[in-house]
Design a protein around this motif. Structure first.
Motif, PDB file in Angstrom:
ATOM      1  N   ARG A 199      24.277 -23.376   2.659  1.00 29.16           N
ATOM      2  CA  ARG A 199      24.894 -22.874   1.432  1.00 29.16           C
ATOM      3  C   ARG A 199      24.278 -23.529   0.208  1.00 29.16           C
ATOM      4  O   ARG A 199      24.150 -24.748   0.141  1.00 29.16           O
ATOM      5  CB  ARG A 199      26.409 -23.128   1.455  1.00 29.16           C
ATOM      6  N   ASP A 200      23.905 -22.685  -0.760  1.00 24.73           N
ATOM      7  CA  ASP A 200      23.389 -23.160  -2.051  1.00 24.73           C
ATOM      8  C   ASP A 200      22.285 -24.201  -1.876  1.00 24.73           C
ATOM      9  O   ASP A 200      22.281 -25.251  -2.528  1.00 24.73           O
ATOM     10  CB  ASP A 200      24.524 -23.764  -2.902  1.00 24.73           C
ATOM     11  N   LEU A 201      21.366 -23.906  -0.991  1.00 21.84           N
ATOM     12  CA  LEU A 201      20.275 -24.849  -0.725  1.00 21.84           C
ATOM     13  C   LEU A 201      19.285 -24.844  -1.888  1.00 21.84           C
ATOM     14  O   LEU A 201      18.762 -23.803  -2.281  1.00 21.84           O
ATOM     15  CB  LEU A 201      19.559 -24.461   0.576  1.00 21.84           C
ATOM     16  N   ILE A 202      19.069 -26.042  -2.406  1.00 18.65           N
ATOM     17  CA  ILE A 202      18.125 -26.207  -3.525  1.00 18.65           C
ATOM     18  C   ILE A 202      17.052 -27.188  -3.075  1.00 18.65           C
ATOM     19  O   ILE A 202      17.370 -28.260  -2.556  1.00 18.65           O
ATOM     20  CB  ILE A 202      18.860 -26.752  -4.774  1.00 18.65           C
ATOM     21  N   ALA A 203      15.791 -26.812  -3.229  1.00 18.48           N
ATOM     22  CA  ALA A 203      14.707 -27.712  -2.834  1.00 18.48           C
ATOM     23  C   ALA A 203      13.443 -27.344  -3.585  1.00 18.48           C
ATOM     24  O   ALA A 203      13.343 -26.259  -4.166  1.00 18.48           O
ATOM     25  CB  ALA A 203      14.469 -27.635  -1.322  1.00 18.48           C
ATOM     26  N   GLY A 204      12.482 -28.236  -3.571  1.00 17.85           N
ATOM     27  CA  GLY A 204      11.225 -27.985  -4.267  1.00 17.85           C
ATOM     28  C   GLY A 204      10.272 -29.146  -4.067  1.00 17.85           C
ATOM     29  O   GLY A 204      10.457 -29.959  -3.165  1.00 17.85           O
ATOM     30  N   PRO A 214       9.030 -32.067  -9.566  1.00 19.44           N
ATOM     31  CA  PRO A 214       9.842 -31.408 -10.596  1.00 19.44           C
ATOM     32  C   PRO A 214       9.935 -29.889 -10.406  1.00 19.44           C
ATOM     33  O   PRO A 214      10.746 -29.242 -11.056  1.00 19.44           O
ATOM     34  CB  PRO A 214       9.089 -31.742 -11.893  1.00 19.44           C
ATOM     35  N   VAL A 215       9.108 -29.345  -9.523  1.00 14.53           N
ATOM     36  CA  VAL A 215       9.067 -27.888  -9.370  1.00 14.53           C
ATOM     37  C   VAL A 215      10.132 -27.428  -8.382  1.00 14.53           C
ATOM     38  O   VAL A 215      10.091 -27.771  -7.198  1.00 14.53           O
ATOM     39  CB  VAL A 215       7.679 -27.419  -8.868  1.00 14.53           C
ATOM     40  N   ARG A 216      11.094 -26.651  -8.866  1.00 15.91           N
ATOM     41  CA  ARG A 216      12.140 -26.155  -7.989  1.00 15.91           C
ATOM     42  C   ARG A 216      11.691 -24.818  -7.392  1.00 15.91           C
ATOM     43  O   ARG A 216      11.253 -23.924  -8.120  1.00 15.91           O
ATOM     44  CB  ARG A 216      13.434 -25.980  -8.785  1.00 15.91           C
ATOM     45  N   VAL A 217      11.754 -24.720  -6.065  1.00 15.45           N
ATOM     46  CA  VAL A 217      11.299 -23.504  -5.388  1.00 15.45           C
ATOM     47  C   VAL A 217      12.480 -22.690  -4.869  1.00 15.45           C
ATOM     48  O   VAL A 217      12.515 -21.476  -4.991  1.00 15.45           O
ATOM     49  CB  VAL A 217      10.340 -23.858  -4.215  1.00 15.45           C
ATOM     50  N   THR A 244       9.150 -23.437   2.496  1.00 18.01           N
ATOM     51  CA  THR A 244       9.936 -24.459   1.808  1.00 18.01           C
ATOM     52  C   THR A 244      11.351 -24.526   2.395  1.00 18.01           C
ATOM     53  O   THR A 244      11.904 -25.616   2.587  1.00 18.01           O
ATOM     54  CB  THR A 244       9.994 -24.150   0.303  1.00 18.01           C
ATOM     55  N   THR A 245      11.927 -23.365   2.702  1.00 21.29           N
ATOM     56  CA  THR A 245      13.262 -23.339   3.300  1.00 21.29           C
ATOM     57  C   THR A 245      13.262 -24.109   4.622  1.00 21.29           C
ATOM     58  O   THR A 245      14.117 -24.977   4.856  1.00 21.29           O
ATOM     59  CB  THR A 245      13.702 -21.882   3.556  1.00 21.29           C
ATOM     60  N   LEU A 246      12.299 -23.802   5.492  1.00 18.47           N
ATOM     61  CA  LEU A 246      12.262 -24.470   6.800  1.00 18.47           C
ATOM     62  C   LEU A 246      11.988 -25.964   6.646  1.00 18.47           C
ATOM     63  O   LEU A 246      12.557 -26.786   7.368  1.00 18.47           O
ATOM     64  CB  LEU A 246      11.210 -23.814   7.703  1.00 18.47           C
ATOM     65  N   ARG A 247      11.119 -26.314   5.686  1.00 18.71           N
ATOM     66  CA  ARG A 247      10.833 -27.741   5.471  1.00 18.71           C
ATOM     67  C   ARG A 247      12.085 -28.470   5.010  1.00 18.71           C
ATOM     68  O   ARG A 247      12.343 -29.603   5.428  1.00 18.71           O
ATOM     69  CB  ARG A 247       9.743 -27.908   4.408  1.00 18.71           C
ATOM     70  N   ALA A 248      12.864 -27.805   4.156  1.00 22.00           N
ATOM     71  CA  ALA A 248      14.099 -28.436   3.672  1.00 22.00           C
ATOM     72  C   ALA A 248      15.087 -28.617   4.822  1.00 22.00           C
ATOM     73  O   ALA A 248      15.719 -29.661   4.956  1.00 22.00           O
ATOM     74  CB  ALA A 248      14.713 -27.594   2.561  1.00 22.00           C
ATOM     75  N   LEU A 249      15.175 -27.597   5.695  1.00 26.21           N
ATOM     76  CA  LEU A 249      16.095 -27.696   6.834  1.00 26.21           C
ATOM     77  C   LEU A 249      15.701 -28.839   7.756  1.00 26.21           C
ATOM     78  O   LEU A 249      16.547 -29.501   8.347  1.00 26.21           O
ATOM     79  CB  LEU A 249      16.111 -26.374   7.626  1.00 26.21           C
ATOM     80  N   SER A 250      14.389 -29.063   7.912  1.00 26.12           N
ATOM     81  CA  SER A 250      13.890 -30.093   8.824  1.00 26.12           C
ATOM     82  C   SER A 250      13.803 -31.472   8.189  1.00 26.12           C
ATOM     83  O   SER A 250      13.318 -32.406   8.818  1.00 26.12           O
ATOM     84  CB  SER A 250      12.493 -29.712   9.336  1.00 26.12           C
ATOM     85  N   GLU A 298      13.429 -13.680  -2.061  1.00 23.06           N
ATOM     86  CA  GLU A 298      12.507 -13.397  -3.162  1.00 23.06           C
ATOM     87  C   GLU A 298      12.583 -14.513  -4.175  1.00 23.06           C
ATOM     88  O   GLU A 298      13.679 -14.841  -4.651  1.00 23.06           O
ATOM     89  CB  GLU A 298      12.851 -12.043  -3.815  1.00 23.06           C
ATOM     90  N   VAL A 299      11.435 -15.074  -4.528  1.00 32.85           N
ATOM     91  CA  VAL A 299      11.335 -16.249  -5.413  1.00 32.85           C
ATOM     92  C   VAL A 299      12.544 -17.188  -5.321  1.00 32.85           C
ATOM     93  O   VAL A 299      13.215 -17.471  -6.313  1.00 32.85           O
ATOM     94  CB  VAL A 299      11.062 -15.860  -6.890  1.00 32.85           C
TER      95      VAL A 299
END
Ligand SMILES: Nc1ncnc2c1ncn2[C@@H]1O[C@H](COP(=O)(O)OP(=O)(O)O)[C@@H](O)[C@H]1O
Ligand SMILES: [Mg+2]
Lengths: 358, 236
Positions: free
Chosen positions: B7-12, B15-18, B44-50, B210-211
């Protein structure tokens, strides 16, 4: 798989012959040569440790002379200032270097490649200053010189090993025993789960983490283990050379010698660094002692070789040739040769006709 | 409760938020696909999860919040990851790669049995077991990456564009095997792909990224018939 079994038998037979040779060696050679072999062994021990770090784990260090110096100082001071026997000092020097290795391994996690090389170089530069400031032994120099009697073998050692009047023989056997022990330990490490993790972290750190490897733990452990090897090598050097020397030139030069031994012996092979250590010691002696005799009466060559810069220069040229002719080191080269003669090499790539999946 | 709840996953990166608040879930036994164009933020999503990059938001796996955990801890907890580019341990043999897949396991006999099973599923790996993994073809390396990730017997496996750089026929076989594995072993899968056709074929549900934002979600069937999805990811 038959050729693989044959290679194993061949390797075992070679090991037995080499071991037998190493055991009788002091009885065949005089003191000078025995000492030289002992030096080759302790350089090889430090190089074995460095190979675990650099060859197998991919962390380049050009500062392991500092751990070598720390081991040497620890043993020398315990013997010289506190009247210890030599052997128990190993139990202090080894763990101490291991702990300092852990302490250095943590900051090393933050840097890679050339930057790591630079940081470890800093270690080699820093260590001599520390010894100068904190150790007041011989009036401000970094040298702890010892006498043979301080380092004499304990009474329980049979004379066939200690050979009264030939303490080089005792020093040689102690170094040989440590070299064999640490060689077997390195073999064990490489074949273990931890050994595979070392290589995995070198090959692809992110992927290594995804299979559950704690990459920080592996990298710091590699640093600590390699520091332990270098430290014990340093302790042995005190026994062999009767001194602990930690001036800047010496610390830096020996750091480079470890790295050279790893590269010319064969990175990421367990026995390579021992062979490399032998080459480093004997090549340099051969260049400075034997080569001038061989040029005979050719006066131009004689004058050139008399120049103090000549020996290092020739050594350098040989190293360059080595890298070009045997890029994977002496042991790597021999391995390629054996597998070419042996045919049916396990690494032969044959085209496949099976479908990709079932 | 879902096996994986995001939920509401924020990662980057720095300083660059993806990712700007990504929400989705994977249920036990499900195959879920996230479709997205190049640069949408799938990797990026999978990297954040891992745990490979820092993230904020809610990531609950099997009821535990795993945000901020180290990668190895997440892996040991039961999340396998087939990274983009396959993450082949090139200098190690195929066999050692598989052994490393079982790094967190201690049941030696069972590990060897599992390896033999993978050699049966992917005979090409069996033939090359003593070969350096880096010397294999892209398709073979992808099989190895999948087998290695599943050697830990994860409850959930993250697959980052398994079809990337492979010939269509190889991709087809690969997805069929993934479908079989999901059915037989019940392992949950989160697949991120640009190749929507094959991925939707084995998935139960899907999302479109998307983005850095989820813009469409639905059953695999719904997505396959959604006009936007068809235009963007099925090339129809
Ligand atoms: N290591 C990185 N450092 C900085 N920016 C990155 C990095 N990796 C990816 N990005 C950026 O993040 C965005 C999403 O990339 P990514 O997640 O790899 O997309 P996808 O996998 O969907 O193709 C892209 O704009 C990309 O340029
Ligand atoms: Mg990607």
């Amino acid at each position: 798989m038959r050729s693989r079994r044959q290679l194993q038998v061949l390797a075992l037979a070679t090991a037995v012959v080499v071991l037998a040779f190493l055991i009788v060696l002091p009885h065949q050679y005089g003191s000078t040569n025995t000492t030289r072999w002992a030096q080759a062994l302790y350089i090889g021990v430090a190089a074995m440790g460095l190979n675990l770090l650099t060859g197998y784990n991919g962390q380049v260090s050009i500062g392991h002379g500092a751990f070598f110096g720390l081991g040497a100082y620890t043993s020398a001071l315990l013997v010289n200032q506190h009247g210890w026997q030599f052997l128990p000092t190993l139990l202090v020097a080894g763990p101490l270097c291991f702990l300092v290795g852990v302490a250095v391994g943590f900051p090393a996690l933050r840097v890679k490649g050339l930057y790591l090389a630079l940081v470890t170089l800093g270690l080699a530069v820093l260590f001599p200053d520390l010894t100068k400031h904190y150790v007041h032994v011989t009036g401000g120099t970094n040298l702890v010189a010892m006498t043979g009697s301080e380092l004499a073998p304990p009474a329980w050692v049979p004379t066939s090993v200690s050979a009264i009047g030939r303490d080089d023989q005792w020093a040689y056997y102690v170094t040989l025993a440590i070299a064999i022990g640490l060689f077997l330990a390195a073999m064990f490490i490489i074949r273990s789960r931890f050994g595979r993790a070392l290589i995995a972290v070198r090959d692809h750190e992110a992927a290594a983490a995804t299979v559950g490897i704690n990459t920080s733990f592996v990298k710091v452990s590699a640093f600590a283990i390699s520091a332990l090897y270098a430290g014990l090598a340093g302790s042995c050097s005190v026994l062999v050379d009767h001194l602990a020397n930690a001036d800047k030139v010496q610390t830096f030069q020996i750091s480079i010698e470890f790295l050279v031994a790893v590269v010319i012996g064969g990175t990421a092979t367990v026995v390579g660094p021992l062979v490399g250590g032998w080459l480093v010691v004997f090549l340099q002696h051969w260049i400075s002692d034997s080569l001038p005799k061989h040029v005979g009466s050719i006066s131009v060559l004689k004058r050139t070789l008399a120049n103090p810069a000549a020996s290092p220069a020739i050594f350098g040229i040989i190293l360059i040739l080595f890298v070009f002719v045997l890029p994977d080191g002496l042991v790597g080269g021999v391995r390629r040769l054996v597998s070419r003669i042996g045919r049916g090499d396990v690494n032969d790539i044959q085209p496949s006709t099976t479908p990709l999946t079932t | 409760m879902s096996l994986l709840e995001v939920r509401d996953l924020i990662a980057g990166y720095g300083p660059v938020r993806v990712l700007h608040g990504v929400t989705f879930n994977v249920d036990e036994g499900e195959v879920v696909v996230i479709l997205g164009a190049n640069g949408a933020g799938k990797t990026t999503t999978l990297r954040a999860l891992s745990g490979m990059i820092p993230a904020k938001g809610v990531v609950a796996f099997a009821g535990h919040s795993i945000v901020g955990w180290q990668t190895d801890r997440i892996a040991t907890a039961g999340v396998g990851h087939v990274p983009q580019g396959r993450g082949t341990l090139s200098d190690l043999t195929v066999h050692d790669n598989l052994l490393l897949g079982a790094y967190s396991r201690r049941d030696r006999a069972q590990i060897n049995a599992d390896i033999e099973r993978w050699y049966a599923i992917f005979p090409r790996l069996g033939e090359r077991r003593m070969q350096a993994a880096g010397s294999m073809s892209g398709g073979e390396q992808q099989m190895l990456a999948i087998a290695r990730a599943l050697m830990s017997r994860p409850r959930l496996v993250l697959l980052d564009e398994p079809s990337l750089g492979l010939a269509p026929i190889v991709t087809q076989e690969l997805f069929r095997t993934l479908g079989d594995l999901n059915r037989e072993d019940g392992v949950s899968m989160l697949v991120v792909e640009q190749n929507a056709g094959l991925a939707l074929g084995i998935a139960k549900r899907g999302y479109v990224l998307e983005v850095g934002r989820i813009v469409v979600s639905g059953s695999a069937d719904e997505l396959a018939h959604n006009d936007d999805v068809r235009r963007a990811y099925l090339g129809i």
